[in-house]
Design an enzyme around this catalytic site. Structure first.
Site, PDB file in Angstrom:
ATOM      1  N   ALA A 112       0.819  -1.206   0.000  1.00 21.59           N
ATOM      2  CA  ALA A 112       0.000   0.000   0.000  1.00 21.59           C
ATOM      3  C   ALA A 112       0.855   1.258   0.000  1.00 21.59           C
ATOM      4  O   ALA A 112       0.366   2.347  -0.305  1.00 21.59           O
ATOM      5  CB  ALA A 112      -0.931   0.010   1.211  1.00 21.59           C
ATOM      6  N   HIS A 143      -3.295  13.679   2.951  1.00 19.05           N
ATOM      7  CA  HIS A 143      -2.900  13.619   1.553  1.00 19.05           C
ATOM      8  C   HIS A 143      -3.477  14.808   0.781  1.00 19.05           C
ATOM      9  O   HIS A 143      -4.324  15.536   1.292  1.00 19.05           O
ATOM     10  CB  HIS A 143      -3.378  12.311   0.903  1.00 19.05           C
ATOM     11  CG  HIS A 143      -2.586  11.117   1.317  1.00 19.05           C
ATOM     12  ND1 HIS A 143      -2.898  10.377   2.444  1.00 19.05           N
ATOM     13  CD2 HIS A 143      -1.499  10.528   0.773  1.00 19.05           C
ATOM     14  CE1 HIS A 143      -2.035   9.379   2.569  1.00 19.05           C
ATOM     15  NE2 HIS A 143      -1.181   9.446   1.568  1.00 19.05           N
ATOM     16  N   LYS A 147      -6.564  12.830  -3.972  1.00 14.28           N
ATOM     17  CA  LYS A 147      -6.593  11.414  -3.604  1.00 14.28           C
ATOM     18  C   LYS A 147      -8.041  10.967  -3.424  1.00 14.28           C
ATOM     19  O   LYS A 147      -8.810  11.619  -2.718  1.00 14.28           O
ATOM     20  CB  LYS A 147      -5.793  11.171  -2.328  1.00 14.28           C
ATOM     21  CG  LYS A 147      -5.649   9.692  -1.961  1.00 14.28           C
ATOM     22  CD  LYS A 147      -4.664   9.511  -0.813  1.00 14.28           C
ATOM     23  CE  LYS A 147      -4.548   8.054  -0.408  1.00 14.28           C
ATOM     24  NZ  LYS A 147      -4.026   7.196  -1.486  1.00 14.28           N
TER      25      LYS A 147
END
Length: 253
Positions: A112, A143, A147
């Site tokens: 990941a 993030h 995203k």
């Protein structure tokens, strides 16, 4: 080491190509795949893996496309016996099953997060959780605003690692509502804003002390570096499933 870059038009695909041009880990970008009609200087680009003509040498595929592309990509990789690095996140249970099945036939590296620093964060978090069995644990991940999956795959990877040493724990994603915190929950909180590359923080607290472990990515290049390091790790490896821990310790996942 001839690399096929899946998702070459994206941010990470371009980073992988740039590193290949610099000869990082002995990698050479031989071909790209992208569903868009993209022109890429120096190498041919095709819309689908099946469009790649015979004669183009590929030693390893590096996938930074989208998790929905995983089954078709792995079918192609199995057919041609090509080691594959899966660097996308957000996979469904069916897609994860396809990864495990492919690893029976070819080397598959799946993580990941492709950062060595994050791999170290995971190990440190597990150590702290085991040493502090009464500590309550929270994970905060941040993030950029583009995203699409939340929580991040890395946050889920951290939570899974923590349950390996504290099996009684369970996750609570995006805590809301009214009620006391469950002592055995791992709270996971996602922040999406600006151009944050990636931050992951693990907090462990008792009534008397708090430990905070944090990894911050300064550039997306670190994920491209990790993906090419993964490619070099599996390019001549036996069939099996590999991850960042495998890379750090030199063994299977």
């Amino acid at each position: 080491m001839n690399i096929c870059i899946y998702g070459i038009a994206g941010h990470m695909g371009r980073e992988v190509k740039r590193l290949c041009e610099e000869g990082y880990r002995g990698a050479v970008a031989s071909v790209g795949i992208d569903p868009t009609d993209v022109l890429c200087e120096g190498i041919p680009v095709y819309r689908l893996p099946s469009d790649i003509p015979r004669g183009i040498e590929v030693d390893c595929i590096v996938d930074f496309s989208h998790h929905t592309a995983t089954p078709a990509l792995l079918a192609y990789a199995k057919e041609h016996g090509i080691p594959t690095v899966i660097a996308t996140t957000g996979h469904t249970d069916e897609e994860l099953a396809a990864i495990r099945e492919a690893a029976k036939h070819i080397p598959v590296f799946f993580s990941a997060n492709m950062s060595l620093g994050v791999a170290l964060l995971v190990e440190l978090a597990k150590c702290a959780a085991a040493a502090m069995p009464d500590a309550q644990i929270e994970i905060i991940e941040k993030h950029h605003n583009r995203k699409v999956d939340a929580p991040s795959g890395t946050a889920l990877m951290l939570a899974h690692a923590l349950t390996e040493v504290r099996p009684e724990l369970h996750t609570n994603v995006g805590r809301s509502g009214y009620g006391k915190r469950d002592v055995n929950e791992i709270g996971i909180h996602a922040v999406r804003m600006g151009n944050i590359v990636g931050e992951h923080e693990v907090m462990l607290a008792t009534n008397n002390q708090t430990i905070t472990l944090k990894h911050e990515a300064h550039s997306r290049a670190l994920f491209a570096e990790g993906a090419l390091a993964a490619a070099a790790h599996i390019v001549k490896a036996p069939c099996g499933l590999y991850d960042m821990n495998s890379l750090v310790k030199g063994r299977h996942a």
